[in-house]
Write a protein that holds these residues in place. Structure first.
Motif, PDB file in Angstrom:
ATOM      1  N   ASN A 279      32.554  49.106  46.184  1.00 36.02           N
ATOM      2  CA  ASN A 279      33.254  48.661  47.384  1.00 36.02           C
ATOM      3  C   ASN A 279      34.284  49.707  47.793  1.00 36.02           C
ATOM      4  N   GLN A 280      34.573  49.757  49.090  1.00 32.77           N
ATOM      5  CA  GLN A 280      35.578  50.683  49.608  1.00 32.77           C
ATOM      6  C   GLN A 280      36.851  49.923  49.961  1.00 32.77           C
ATOM      7  N   ASN A 281      37.988  50.318  49.396  1.00 33.20           N
ATOM      8  CA  ASN A 281      39.315  49.805  49.754  1.00 33.20           C
ATOM      9  C   ASN A 281      39.334  48.278  49.862  1.00 33.20           C
ATOM     10  N   THR A 282      39.118  47.620  48.729  1.00 28.61           N
ATOM     11  CA  THR A 282      38.900  46.173  48.695  1.00 28.61           C
ATOM     12  C   THR A 282      39.735  45.509  47.603  1.00 28.61           C
ATOM     13  N   VAL A 283      40.255  44.331  47.901  1.00 31.50           N
ATOM     14  CA  VAL A 283      40.816  43.467  46.868  1.00 31.50           C
ATOM     15  C   VAL A 283      39.882  42.269  46.724  1.00 31.50           C
ATOM     16  N   VAL A 284      39.448  42.013  45.495  1.00 37.42           N
ATOM     17  CA  VAL A 284      38.565  40.892  45.198  1.00 37.42           C
ATOM     18  C   VAL A 284      39.349  39.893  44.357  1.00 37.42           C
ATOM     19  N   ILE A 285      39.440  38.655  44.839  1.00 36.70           N
ATOM     20  CA  ILE A 285      40.161  37.622  44.095  1.00 36.70           C
ATOM     21  C   ILE A 285      39.172  36.645  43.467  1.00 36.70           C
ATOM     22  N   GLY A 286      39.635  35.962  42.403  1.00 34.21           N
ATOM     23  CA  GLY A 286      38.806  34.987  41.710  1.00 34.21           C
ATOM     24  C   GLY A 286      38.607  33.719  42.529  1.00 34.21           C
ATOM     25  N   LYS A 287      37.628  32.941  42.155  1.00 33.02           N
ATOM     26  CA  LYS A 287      37.209  31.752  42.913  1.00 33.02           C
ATOM     27  C   LYS A 287      38.365  30.823  43.250  1.00 33.02           C
ATOM     28  N   ASN A 288      39.305  30.615  42.336  1.00 37.03           N
ATOM     29  CA  ASN A 288      40.347  29.607  42.536  1.00 37.03           C
ATOM     30  C   ASN A 288      41.744  30.194  42.722  1.00 37.03           C
ATOM     31  N   GLN A 289      41.819  31.468  43.087  1.00 37.90           N
ATOM     32  CA  GLN A 289      43.135  32.077  43.242  1.00 37.90           C
ATOM     33  C   GLN A 289      43.716  31.863  44.640  1.00 37.90           C
ATOM     34  N   ASN A 290      45.050  31.856  44.708  1.00 38.83           N
ATOM     35  CA  ASN A 290      45.776  31.789  45.970  1.00 38.83           C
ATOM     36  C   ASN A 290      45.874  33.206  46.522  1.00 38.83           C
ATOM     37  N   ALA A 291      45.120  33.487  47.579  1.00 36.73           N
ATOM     38  CA  ALA A 291      45.032  34.854  48.111  1.00 36.73           C
ATOM     39  C   ALA A 291      46.399  35.425  48.453  1.00 36.73           C
ATOM     40  N   TRP A 292      47.269  34.606  49.044  1.00 33.26           N
ATOM     41  CA  TRP A 292      48.557  35.087  49.528  1.00 33.26           C
ATOM     42  C   TRP A 292      49.496  35.462  48.387  1.00 33.26           C
ATOM     43  N   LYS A 293      49.273  34.912  47.202  1.00 32.24           N
ATOM     44  CA  LYS A 293      50.131  35.225  46.064  1.00 32.24           C
ATOM     45  C   LYS A 293      49.571  36.340  45.189  1.00 32.24           C
ATOM     46  N   GLU A 294      48.295  36.648  45.337  1.00 31.19           N
ATOM     47  CA  GLU A 294      47.672  37.674  44.507  1.00 31.19           C
ATOM     48  C   GLU A 294      47.600  39.026  45.195  1.00 31.19           C
ATOM     49  N   CYS A 295      47.721  39.021  46.517  1.00 29.70           N
ATOM     50  CA  CYS A 295      47.492  40.245  47.291  1.00 29.70           C
ATOM     51  C   CYS A 295      48.440  40.296  48.478  1.00 29.70           C
ATOM     52  N   ASP A 296      48.897  41.499  48.814  1.00 34.61           N
ATOM     53  CA  ASP A 296      49.643  41.688  50.056  1.00 34.61           C
ATOM     54  C   ASP A 296      48.603  41.798  51.172  1.00 34.61           C
ATOM     55  N   VAL A 297      48.176  40.633  51.655  1.00 29.87           N
ATOM     56  CA  VAL A 297      47.057  40.548  52.597  1.00 29.87           C
ATOM     57  C   VAL A 297      47.345  41.338  53.869  1.00 29.87           C
ATOM     58  N   ASN A 298      48.534  41.180  54.405  1.00 29.26           N
ATOM     59  CA  ASN A 298      48.864  41.846  55.668  1.00 29.26           C
ATOM     60  C   ASN A 298      48.841  43.363  55.518  1.00 29.26           C
ATOM     61  N   LYS A 299      49.386  43.877  54.431  1.00 30.10           N
ATOM     62  CA  LYS A 299      49.404  45.325  54.208  1.00 30.10           C
ATOM     63  C   LYS A 299      47.991  45.858  54.001  1.00 30.10           C
ATOM     64  N   LEU A 300      47.193  45.132  53.220  1.00 28.64           N
ATOM     65  CA  LEU A 300      45.813  45.547  52.971  1.00 28.64           C
ATOM     66  C   LEU A 300      45.032  45.648  54.271  1.00 28.64           C
ATOM     67  N   GLU A 301      45.124  44.618  55.108  1.00 27.70           N
ATOM     68  CA  GLU A 301      44.365  44.600  56.359  1.00 27.70           C
ATOM     69  C   GLU A 301      44.893  45.640  57.344  1.00 27.70           C
ATOM     70  N   ALA A 302      46.219  45.851  57.375  1.00 28.61           N
ATOM     71  CA  ALA A 302      46.810  46.839  58.282  1.00 28.61           C
ATOM     72  C   ALA A 302      46.347  48.246  57.941  1.00 28.61           C
ATOM     73  N   GLU A 303      46.017  48.475  56.677  1.00 29.50           N
ATOM     74  CA  GLU A 303      45.593  49.802  56.227  1.00 29.50           C
ATOM     75  C   GLU A 303      44.075  49.899  56.090  1.00 29.50           C
ATOM     76  N   GLY A 304      43.373  48.985  56.768  1.00 26.80           N
ATOM     77  CA  GLY A 304      41.920  49.072  56.845  1.00 26.80           C
ATOM     78  C   GLY A 304      41.178  48.522  55.649  1.00 26.80           C
ATOM     79  N   GLY A 305      41.869  47.815  54.769  1.00 29.45           N
ATOM     80  CA  GLY A 305      41.229  47.244  53.590  1.00 29.45           C
ATOM     81  C   GLY A 305      40.619  45.883  53.870  1.00 29.45           C
ATOM     82  N   VAL A 306      39.869  45.375  52.897  1.00 31.18           N
ATOM     83  CA  VAL A 306      39.174  44.097  53.037  1.00 31.18           C
ATOM     84  C   VAL A 306      39.508  43.213  51.836  1.00 31.18           C
ATOM     85  N   LEU A 307      39.792  41.952  52.107  1.00 35.50           N
ATOM     86  CA  LEU A 307      39.993  40.954  51.053  1.00 35.50           C
ATOM     87  C   LEU A 307      38.756  40.081  50.974  1.00 35.50           C
ATOM     88  N   VAL A 308      38.226  39.871  49.760  1.00 38.01           N
ATOM     89  CA  VAL A 308      37.080  38.979  49.576  1.00 38.01           C
ATOM     90  C   VAL A 308      37.328  38.088  48.359  1.00 38.01           C
TER      91      VAL A 308
END
Length: 337
Positions: free
Chosen positions: A41-70
């Motif tokens: 994968n390119q520039n990606t954060v992958v979270i586990g099935k039951n994780q809270n995305a907002w607490k595991e990843c800086d979602v806004n920063k990742l997306e602003a810099e062209g990354g993908v959250l899955v």
């Protein structure tokens, strides 16, 4: 019994497509087959099935810099992927599922580069005490898969910038940051590349299983199914999950990982609940949520409901060692709720 082994490589670096292909392979795999799937994968954060995305990843920063959250199907914690990382997945039926044998393929492949890797803890492969691979597991019916990372030359600055691991979790591992816990294979074998590592993995796969690995073409899979699954992995609902207006949240670190519950009470009843965890077995969090929703907000009712959660939710990859921890988890929930 495994009568044939197959291997397939993704040509995409889009995590939505790669997770879709992985799930399609999950349904495609024959009962007597073991498939090794290799993907990046390119520039990606992958979270586990039951994780809270907002607490595991800086979602806004990742997306602003062209990354993908899955969000993946398996349990476990959040990981950062770029093309300096190679992902692997072993897919087979439950009768042929052997995590130790599957990990031996990875360890054997790394030995070909002069790297002495070891399986440690609940789901890691380390080199000189530092993590180079994290693994997670998924099971549905008689089908299973085991997937993981192999860090060759991952951008550590981005890894630490996007992942927001809780201080409680870091302290439980006796480290100051997620960056200090991991290492790249380039530090241990300068000539390693994704192309050479793929070749060594397929060789090791054949050696460990004693068979010749047949190439599997993506065209042999259900293309409509892959397209549908790609849409799922790219959807807001699947990736970020539902939000609820909750009155309170409880959280604690256990031997199996971190557990958090967000609870909404209305008229003395538990009207809604979100359960987040990085437990390797995703069924635990899902069982707790299903068991408590709609109950009277009462310690005794909660305690009785937790005792009725099936034994299957308590086992997963932990075996007997996890039973005492599960009892501790249930007792804590009953007291805290």
């Amino acid at each position: 019994m495994i009568n044939r082994i197959s291997h397939i490589e993704s040509v995409s670096t889009d995590p939505r497509q790669n997770l879709a292909l992985e799930e399609a392979l999950f349904f495609h795999c024959a009962e007597d087959e073991c498939i090794l799937y290799l993907w990046q994968n390119q520039n990606t954060v992958v979270i586990g099935k039951n994780q809270n995305a907002w607490k595991e990843c800086d979602v806004n920063k990742l997306e602003a810099e062209g990354g993908v959250l899955v969000r993946r199907m398996s349990g476990g914690g959040a990981v950062y992927h770029d093309t300096g990382n190679l992902n692997f997945t072993f897919l087979c039926c439950k009768e042929n599922y052997d995590v130790d044998r599957q990990l031996e393929v990875i360890i054997c492949a790394l030995k070909k580069f002069g790297i002495d890797a070891k399986k440690t803890g609940r789901n890691d492969i380390t080199v000189h005490g530092q993590k180079i691979s994290g693994n997670a597991f998924y099971e549905r019916g008689r089908r299973c898969y085991h997937h993981g990372t192999i860090m060759m030359d991952v951008d550590m600055e981005k890894l630490s910038r996007y992942l927001t691991v809780s201080k409680q979790k870091l302290q439980s591992k006796g480290i100051d940051s997620v960056k200090s816990r991991v290492t790249n294979l380039k530090s241990h074998a300068a000539g390693i590349t994704a192309a050479t590592l793929k070749l060594r993995l397929i060789e090791a796969f054949e050696e460990v299983y004693g068979k010749s690995a047949e190439p599997l073409a993506q065209e042999a899979l259900d293309q409509a199914q892959i397209a549908e699954l790609t849409h799922k992995y790219g959807s807001w609902d699947w990736t970020l999950g539902r939000k609820i207006d909750f009155q309170y949240e409880i959280s604690r670190m256990f031997d199996l990982g971190q557990l958090a519950l967000q609870i909404r009470v209305n008229g003395g009843m538990i009207e809604d609940i979100n359960v987040f965890s990085d437990f390797m077995d995703p069924n635990i969090a899902e069982g707790i949520a299903a068991g408590l929703t709609g109950l009277r907000h009462d310690k005794h009712q909660v305690d009785d409901a937790l005792k009725k959660i099936s034994a299957g939710s308590r086992s997963g990859v932990y075996g007997e060692a996890g039973e005492a921890v599960m009892e501790e988890i249930f007792s804590w929930i009953a007291e805290a709720v």
